[in-house]
Scaffold this active site. Structure first.
Site, PDB file in Angstrom:
ATOM      1  N   GLU A 138      11.488 -12.782  17.689  1.00 13.85           N
ATOM      2  CA  GLU A 138      10.779 -13.920  18.293  1.00 13.85           C
ATOM      3  C   GLU A 138      10.473 -13.727  19.779  1.00 13.85           C
ATOM      4  O   GLU A 138      11.013 -14.431  20.637  1.00 13.85           O
ATOM      5  CB  GLU A 138      11.575 -15.212  18.087  1.00 13.85           C
ATOM      6  CG  GLU A 138      11.762 -15.569  16.626  1.00 13.85           C
ATOM      7  CD  GLU A 138      12.343 -16.959  16.419  1.00 13.85           C
ATOM      8  OE1 GLU A 138      13.022 -17.461  17.321  1.00 13.85           O
ATOM      9  OE2 GLU A 138      12.125 -17.529  15.342  1.00 13.85           O
ATOM     10  N   GLU A 172      11.460 -16.013   8.291  1.00 13.75           N
ATOM     11  CA  GLU A 172      12.627 -16.897   8.404  1.00 13.75           C
ATOM     12  C   GLU A 172      12.222 -18.303   8.013  1.00 13.75           C
ATOM     13  O   GLU A 172      11.131 -18.763   8.355  1.00 13.75           O
ATOM     14  CB  GLU A 172      13.133 -16.977   9.848  1.00 13.75           C
ATOM     15  CG  GLU A 172      13.846 -15.777  10.360  1.00 13.75           C
ATOM     16  CD  GLU A 172      14.402 -16.046  11.775  1.00 13.75           C
ATOM     17  OE1 GLU A 172      14.700 -17.207  12.109  1.00 13.75           O
ATOM     18  OE2 GLU A 172      14.504 -15.078  12.532  1.00 13.75           O
TER      19      GLU A 172
HETATM   20  C1  GLA Z   1      14.991 -18.542  14.962  1.00 13.45           C
HETATM   21  C2  GLA Z   1      15.691 -17.242  15.261  1.00 13.45           C
HETATM   22  C3  GLA Z   1      17.004 -17.109  14.583  1.00 13.45           C
HETATM   23  C4  GLA Z   1      17.748 -18.411  14.630  1.00 13.45           C
HETATM   24  C5  GLA Z   1      16.940 -19.460  13.942  1.00 13.45           C
HETATM   25  C6  GLA Z   1      17.714 -20.765  13.886  1.00 13.45           C
HETATM   26  O1  GLA Z   1      13.984 -18.460  14.092  1.00 13.45           O
HETATM   27  O2  GLA Z   1      14.926 -16.094  15.012  1.00 13.45           O
HETATM   28  O3  GLA Z   1      17.715 -16.106  15.245  1.00 13.45           O
HETATM   29  O4  GLA Z   1      17.970 -18.774  15.952  1.00 13.45           O
HETATM   30  O5  GLA Z   1      15.749 -19.656  14.647  1.00 13.45           O
HETATM   31  O6  GLA Z   1      17.052 -21.761  13.209  1.00 13.45           O
END
Ligand code: GLA
Length: 669
Positions: free
Chosen positions: A153, A312
């Site tokens: 991210e 995710e």
């Molecule tokens: C993001 C991050 C993860 C985690 C999630 C929690 O997408 O990439 O590492 O922090 O959020 O919801």
């Protein structure tokens, strides 16, 4: 974007983030057995593991990752192996304090969370390349390796001296010389004229409003800086084994200083993380929008429809501001299959196993603190089985004949504090148009200015504030080729440098729309502007003159009483609509339904009852109809074919269970 295949056998990917470094080896074996039970075939490993892989500079401890990858391989599960550069180890921070990020008001951040680095700092970039190269040397040919997952991210922003030096180089490249920079930033205003490159800096905290051109360019620059940090790692990984695709997971949100469309050309597969934050039906609207955006980025990057991956998502929670809401039974499956319906090559969760501690100890997991004898694990196992029945559907291209334009830079520019109203929000306006069409049952594509419009009968520009001459030309070509157009307030008002186009709003589109806007009348948060169509406008209103267009709807009452609010301009067979306010949701749905109908576009499944989302994917003669029942009652939908989840034939009507999903393989047309 090259879209190298993740799987060769037409299987959808299924799995999530797994953090074996948080657990002893006995737990790894339990986890892998549970993954097999759930039908998992892909897991992301190593995302934040830098300090466990390199506990001291140049001292590596790869033995545990060797064992983890071997264990996965033996179980037939493939790995998305991450480079751990989103969380540099404490030794790095201590050795390179100058590589810690600096906020706009000059505070330097410290170790203790994650994402604490400046992506323009040479020491950080060198360390990131080095750990990526070391991982590549060891694992690039590991048989479990399916995908490189670079970083996590990208989004941390920085205003330090390294960032400023890089900004000046980027500006020189973009503008050529200082005269052009002064012109683009309109530095004649408030005596900001620059006579020396050394005086140009990052937009740090200032006494009053900052320069809009500088702020916008800094955002663009930072997106490019992060992108270079990504491509440097990608190139190292690719060099070690060109057959393995490389990506990074996009994070969505207004704060993210990344133009994901631009990045789409540099990843082998667009991968997005999606976490809705509304509990009511809003989570489903947000899911559809995120999936359509991801598909739009993938199409933009590849220059043609291309798969993308939900990297995710939360198995059992929706994080609303201030509260974690537990998803109702079936909701995880519906969200997951909504992504698959809209083009995702699989479903990945954050996270596989909930950690016993750490900042995100209460975040959602497939294997929760309670273990695997849980509702969520059982639902995840059923989802794994469902996905195995949907292999092949990914060959179908999502059918959409309406396109909504999305532009990250317009979003950044509208947030400048000197606008006529606070809270102006291009992504929010995109979401409002998308939501209206979603409720009308009309599937939409998200496109970036300049993208090919093939088969799109209606193009919607929601508050597309920045409009370069090239973008204006793209829109004009669409209309002159017979495409319909719907433009909303603030579109076309500024050029690509955020300089206002003169002669009356909406500058770039005035002639096409046959209107001229003389004055803005921004509305207060609780103000409503009643409309003759019924319903009301919010946020914004305008003094609008007809210059060729006809009036569709007028304002009622106030200073704009009787003046046009919505107009329509005939150009050949096409219509170009202008909407000078933000209609309430119901009025917007009716308006967009009318505009779509005139353009020859009807809902994906006209007979689907309210609350049932329908998406069709087509591959030549073959088509699949995804039906998602967001209500708590069984819903009957006229349809025919073979229902893939139950394996049952459907003659003329399918019953979708409450909160459930049906996927029909339809008879050839
Ligand atoms: C993001 C991050 C993860 C985690 C999630 C929690 O997408 O990439 O590492 O922090 O959020 O919801």
């Amino acid at each position: 974007m090259t879209t190298k295949a993740l799987w060769s056998g037409g299987r959808l990917s299924y799995g999530g983030d797994w953090n074996p470094e948080q657990w002893p080896p006995e737990v790894w074996r339990t986890d892998v057995a549970l993954m097999r039970e759930a039908g998992v075939n892909l897991v992301t490993v190593g995302v934040f593991a830098w300090s466990r892989l390199e506990p001291a500079p140049g001292r590596y401890t790869f033995d545990w990752l060797d064992r983890v990858l071997d264990l996965l391989h033996a179980a037939g599960i493939r790995a998305a192996l991450a480079t751990p550069t989103a969380s540099p180890p404490p030794w790095f921070t201590h050795a390179h304090p100058d590589a810690m990020p600096v906020t706009a008001d000059g505070a330097r951040l410290h170790h203790g969370s994650r994402d604490t680095y400046c992506a323009a700092a040479p020491a950080y970039r060198a360390a990131a390349r080095h750990i990526a190269a070391t991982l590549a040397a060891r694992y690039a040919h590991h048989p479990a390796l399916a995908l490189w997952h670079v970083h996590n991210e990208y989004g941390t922003i920085c205003h330090c001296v390294h960032a400023e030096a890089a900004f000046r180089r980027w500006l020189a490249d973009r503008h050529g010389d200082l005269d052009a920079l002064n012109d683009a930033w309109v530095t004649s205003f408030w005596g900001q004229h620059y006579a020396d490159w050394a005086h140009v800096g990052a937009p740090r905290a200032t006494q009053y409003l900052g320069n809009p051109g500088q702020l916008l360019d800094f955002r663009r620059f930072w997106s490019d800086t992060l992108l270079t940090a990504y491509t440097e790692q990608r190139d190292v990984l690719r060099a070690a084994n060109p057959a393995v695709p490389v990506t990074t997971n996009y994070v969505l949100g207004d704060w993210v200083p990344v133009d994901h469309a631009r990045w789409a050309r540099e990843v082998d597969l667009v991968a997005v993380d999606h976490y809705p934050d509304r509990v009511d039906g809003g989570a489903e609207e947000q899911t559809a929008l995120a999936a359509d955006l991801a598909r739009g980025w993938a199409r933009h990057g590849a220059g043609r429809p291309a798969p993308w991956l939900l990297m995710e998502s939360a198995p059992d929670q929706i994080h609303t501001p201030g509260r974690m809401h537990t998803k109702e039974p079936g909701r995880m499956t519906r969200h997951s299959l909504a992504h698959v319906a809209r083009g995702s090559a699989g479903v990945m969760f954050f996270q596989w196993r909930a950690p016993a501690g750490g900042a995100e100890r209460f975040h959602s997991a497939v294997v929760s603190h309670a273990g695997a004898d849980t509702r969520v694990f059982r639902e995840a196992t059923a989802l794994g089985a469902a996905l195995s029945r949907l292999g092949g559907t990914e060959a179908g291209r999502v059918e959409a004949r309406v396109a909504i334009a999305y532009d990250a830079a317009s979003g950044w520019a509208l947030r400048h504090p000197g606008m006529p109203r606070a809270g102006l929000d291009h992504p929010g306006e995109v979401a409002a148009a998308h939501r209206a069409l979603w409720h009308a049952g009309i599937t939409t594509d998200l496109v970036m200015p300049g993208d090919p419009l093939d088969g799109h009968r209606l193009l919607v520009l929601p508050a597309l504030y920045l409009t370069s001459d090239a973008t204006a030309d793209w829109v004009r070509r669409h209309v002159h080729a017979g495409g319909h157009l719907l433009v909303t307030w603030l579109s076309g008002v500024a050029d690509e440098h955020a300089r206002v186009r003169l002669g009356g709003y909406p500058g770039a589109y005035r002639d096409l729309l046959g209107v001229r806007v003389e004055e803005f009348h921004p509305l207060a948060d609780d103000e409503r502007a009643p409309l003759t169509s019924g319903g009301f406008g919010r946020i914004w209103s305008e003094t609008l003159h007809l210059a060729g267009a006809e009036q569709v709807t007028a304002y009622i009452g106030g200073v704009l009483d009787g003046r046009p609010a919505v107009t329509r301009h005939r150009i050949g067979d096409a219509r170009a609509w202008y909407v000078s306010t933000r209609p309430d949701d119901d009025t917007y749905r009716r308006l967009l339904t009318d505009a779509a109908r005139l353009a020859g576009v009807v809902p994906t499944c006209p007979a689907a009852p309210p609350g049932v989302e329908a998406v069709r994917r087509r591959d030549g003669e073959r088509s699949w109809l995804f039906l998602l029942n967001h209500t708590d009652r069984p819903q009957r939908v006229p349809a025919a074919g073979h229902e893939l989840l139950t394996g049952e034939p459907v003659d003329d009507q399918v019953t979708v269970p409450p909160g459930g999903v049906a996927v029909l393989c339809e008879p050839p047309r």
